[in-house]
Design a protein around this motif. Structure first.
Motif, PDB file in Angstrom:
ATOM      1  N   VAL A  33     -21.311  -8.145   3.009  1.00  0.00           N
ATOM      2  CA  VAL A  33     -20.345  -7.147   3.380  1.00  0.00           C
ATOM      3  C   VAL A  33     -19.267  -7.262   2.426  1.00  0.00           C
ATOM      4  N   ASN A  34     -18.827  -6.172   2.092  1.00  0.00           N
ATOM      5  CA  ASN A  34     -17.743  -5.964   1.311  1.00  0.00           C
ATOM      6  C   ASN A  34     -16.333  -6.120   2.056  1.00  0.00           C
ATOM      7  N   SER A  35     -15.502  -6.673   1.418  1.00  0.00           N
ATOM      8  CA  SER A  35     -14.246  -6.906   2.055  1.00  0.00           C
ATOM      9  C   SER A  35     -12.802  -6.924   1.172  1.00  0.00           C
ATOM     10  N   ILE A  36     -11.844  -6.331   1.496  1.00  0.00           N
ATOM     11  CA  ILE A  36     -10.746  -6.280   0.624  1.00  0.00           C
ATOM     12  C   ILE A  36      -9.556  -7.196   1.594  1.00  0.00           C
ATOM     13  N   CYS A 142     -12.293   5.828  10.986  1.00  0.00           N
ATOM     14  CA  CYS A 142     -11.540   5.526   9.872  1.00  0.00           C
ATOM     15  C   CYS A 142     -10.413   5.210  10.376  1.00  0.00           C
ATOM     16  N   LEU A 143      -9.677   3.817   9.756  1.00  0.00           N
ATOM     17  CA  LEU A 143      -8.354   3.425  10.007  1.00  0.00           C
ATOM     18  C   LEU A 143      -7.575   3.479   8.933  1.00  0.00           C
ATOM     19  N   GLU A 144      -6.194   3.823   9.147  1.00  0.00           N
ATOM     20  CA  GLU A 144      -5.222   4.020   8.043  1.00  0.00           C
ATOM     21  C   GLU A 144      -4.389   2.716   7.921  1.00  0.00           C
ATOM     22  N   VAL A 145      -4.492   1.904   6.905  1.00  0.00           N
ATOM     23  CA  VAL A 145      -3.545   0.957   6.830  1.00  0.00           C
ATOM     24  C   VAL A 145      -2.540   1.015   5.727  1.00  0.00           C
ATOM     25  N   ASN A 146      -1.242   1.040   6.432  1.00  0.00           N
ATOM     26  CA  ASN A 146       0.001   1.168   5.605  1.00  0.00           C
ATOM     27  C   ASN A 146       0.501  -0.241   5.077  1.00  0.00           C
ATOM     28  N   LEU A 147       0.680  -0.131   3.710  1.00  0.00           N
ATOM     29  CA  LEU A 147       1.049  -1.354   3.186  1.00  0.00           C
ATOM     30  C   LEU A 147       2.794  -1.343   2.994  1.00  0.00           C
ATOM     31  N   ASP A 149       4.625  -1.900   0.341  1.00  0.00           N
ATOM     32  CA  ASP A 149       4.826  -0.980  -0.883  1.00  0.00           C
ATOM     33  C   ASP A 149       4.697   0.421  -0.769  1.00  0.00           C
ATOM     34  N   GLY A 150       4.441   1.065   0.427  1.00  0.00           N
ATOM     35  CA  GLY A 150       4.069   2.372   0.419  1.00  0.00           C
ATOM     36  C   GLY A 150       2.733   2.852   0.312  1.00  0.00           C
ATOM     37  N   SER A 151       1.812   2.082  -0.144  1.00  0.00           N
ATOM     38  CA  SER A 151       0.842   2.553  -0.453  1.00  0.00           C
ATOM     39  C   SER A 151      -0.232   2.640   0.996  1.00  0.00           C
ATOM     40  N   VAL A 152      -1.438   3.089   0.874  1.00  0.00           N
ATOM     41  CA  VAL A 152      -2.436   3.466   1.913  1.00  0.00           C
ATOM     42  C   VAL A 152      -3.730   2.897   1.649  1.00  0.00           C
ATOM     43  N   GLU A 153      -4.404   1.920   2.436  1.00  0.00           N
ATOM     44  CA  GLU A 153      -5.886   1.716   2.416  1.00  0.00           C
ATOM     45  C   GLU A 153      -6.661   2.555   3.565  1.00  0.00           C
ATOM     46  N   LEU A 154      -7.996   2.771   3.455  1.00  0.00           N
ATOM     47  CA  LEU A 154      -8.679   3.089   4.412  1.00  0.00           C
ATOM     48  C   LEU A 154      -9.686   2.303   4.681  1.00  0.00           C
ATOM     49  N   ALA A 155     -10.208   2.008   6.002  1.00  0.00           N
ATOM     50  CA  ALA A 155     -11.145   1.203   6.445  1.00  0.00           C
ATOM     51  C   ALA A 155     -11.900   1.367   7.657  1.00  0.00           C
ATOM     52  N   SER A 156     -12.969   1.068   7.657  1.00  0.00           N
ATOM     53  CA  SER A 156     -13.765   1.193   8.954  1.00  0.00           C
ATOM     54  C   SER A 156     -13.403   0.287  10.246  1.00  0.00           C
TER      55      SER A 156
END
Length: 403
Positions: A33-36, A142-147, A149-156
């Protein structure tokens, strides 16, 4: 939820690169399983006044074994075969053997070991320099993850391993509403000793001392003075700053528990002078063993001990849709009195992955799908609280200072 999406591979985001988050990423890698992993700190932890020592017992070691990290961890750690009881007035030492040796670490050292292993995992990506500030549900897939620093990551799927003050947990009212932060009438004073006293190598008191070797150096020690509020009746100058707000010191991270500074330079000087006098009067043998008055200048008063109580009798660490779950301090923060915080945090990572593997086996899957991940989150979220509540309660009871 879209059936095509449910057959796809999940995109997992882990908020928090501490021991729990890192070992979870390693365990997920082992099943493909891939993870960040999103970690606020720009650089790996270094020892400081914000650090603390920990000991992994059988449960913690089994987690490391499951992740394939035990050998690397054992090489870096100090083996703890005994607990030594040191009479700070007389200087007498009694040794109590452990049934099973523990592994002693500083938190930064354990993080370093796990991060090195995670860095060699093909399915793990570690992103440093900005923590998770908020998570929102974009749609059913989809979930929107706000960091920060203002960037956004998307995740299931998102896993909150971001500590007691978890931004992941606070992003979802259905999770946050289940918990109450409890405050115990006890706190700690932390100091660093650059050398190991020779004499230490082998009631009415309302405080006690824990002295632990620091594994990353040969001679240093971490000294923690554990106090109860009754201590303040005799030593009012030990009181933690009353205006110590969440986020002021460690910006809401684990450091908040271990980074309180006196308000001014004068206060810091008074703290070291007063501690020196206390040790001379109450702990003469220990004071003579230290033989270094500069040690008291490293002293920091920590927060009063807090822990995260789950209010509902049958709560869950997972959102109802199965897209977000919590592990470690984000789910079951406990007081440090039993030394089980890190052991149980990594244990939750193992339990979560065990749920994933069990459901994959039930379905006959060779690869984990998004649907399986959702089902595993729900299963883990409902089952794990029952295992943790008693441990949390027992740990908190030891921090109450009751006669």
């Amino acid at each position: 939820m879209d059936s095509t999406h449910q057959k796809q591979h999940p995109r997992v985001l882990i908020a928090g690169g501490g021991p729990a988050g890192l070992i979870l990423s390693i365990l997920l890698n082992k099943i493909g399983v891939n993870s960040i992993v999103i970690e606020r700190a720009t650089e790996p932890d270094e020892w400081s006044s914000k650090s603390y020592t920990l000991v992994l017992g059988d449960n913690g070691k089994s987690c490391l074994q499951e992740a394939g990290c035990l050998e690397a961890a054992a090489e870096a750690a100090n083996e703890r075969r005994f607990v030594y009881f040191y009479d700070a007035e007389s200087g007498n030492v009694k040794a109590m053997p452990k049934q099973s040796p523990g592994l002693g670490f500083t938190r930064p050292l354990l993080v370093s070991v796990l991060e090195k292993v995670a860095g060699e995992c093909p399915h793990v990506t570690l992103k440093r320099g900005s923590g998770v500030s908020q998570v929102t549900k974009k749609d059913n897939c989809c979930l929107e993850v706000n960091l920060e620093d203002g960037s956004v990551e998307l995740a299931s799927h998102v896993i909150g391993a971001d500590g007691k003050w978890s931004n992941v947990r606070q992003s979802f009212p259905e999770l946050q509403a289940q918990f109450t932060m409890e405050v115990c009438p006890s706190f700690g004073v932390h100091m660093n000793l650059p050398s190991f006293p020779e004499s230490m190598k082998t009631d009415d008191c309302k405080f006690y001392i824990i002295a632990s070797p620091r594994p990353e150096i040969d001679t240093g020690m971490s000294i923690s003075m554990v106090c109860y509020d009754q201590t303040l009746e005799k030593y009012p100058w030990l009181a933690p700053p009353s205006d110590m707000k969440i986020g002021e010191y460690g910006k809401g991270g684990w450091e908040d528990e271990y980074s309180a500074l006196p308000g001014t330079v004068t206060a810091e000087e008074n703290l070291s002078d007063n501690l020196m006098k206390l040790f001379k009067e109450e702990l003469p043998a220990f004071y003579n063993a230290i033989k270094d008055d500069e040690v008291f200048q490293t002293a920091r008063i920590n927060r009063r001990v807090t822990w995260l109580r789950m209010n509902a009798e049958k709560g869950s660490y997972t959102t109802q849709d199965g897209m977000v779950t919590l592990i470690g301090d984000a789910a079951h923060s406990m007081t440090p009195s039993m030394g089980e915080g890190c052991n149980t945090a990594m244990g939750s990572a193992v339990k979560l992955v065990d749920s994933i593997k069990a459901i994959m086996e039930q379905k006959g899957e060779d690869e984990c799908t998004a649907n399986t991940m959702t089902a595993a989150f729900i299963q883990y979220g409902c089952s794990r609280p029952a295992e943790m509540k008693q441990v949390q309660a027992e740990s908190a009871a030891r921090n109450m200072g009751q006669k």
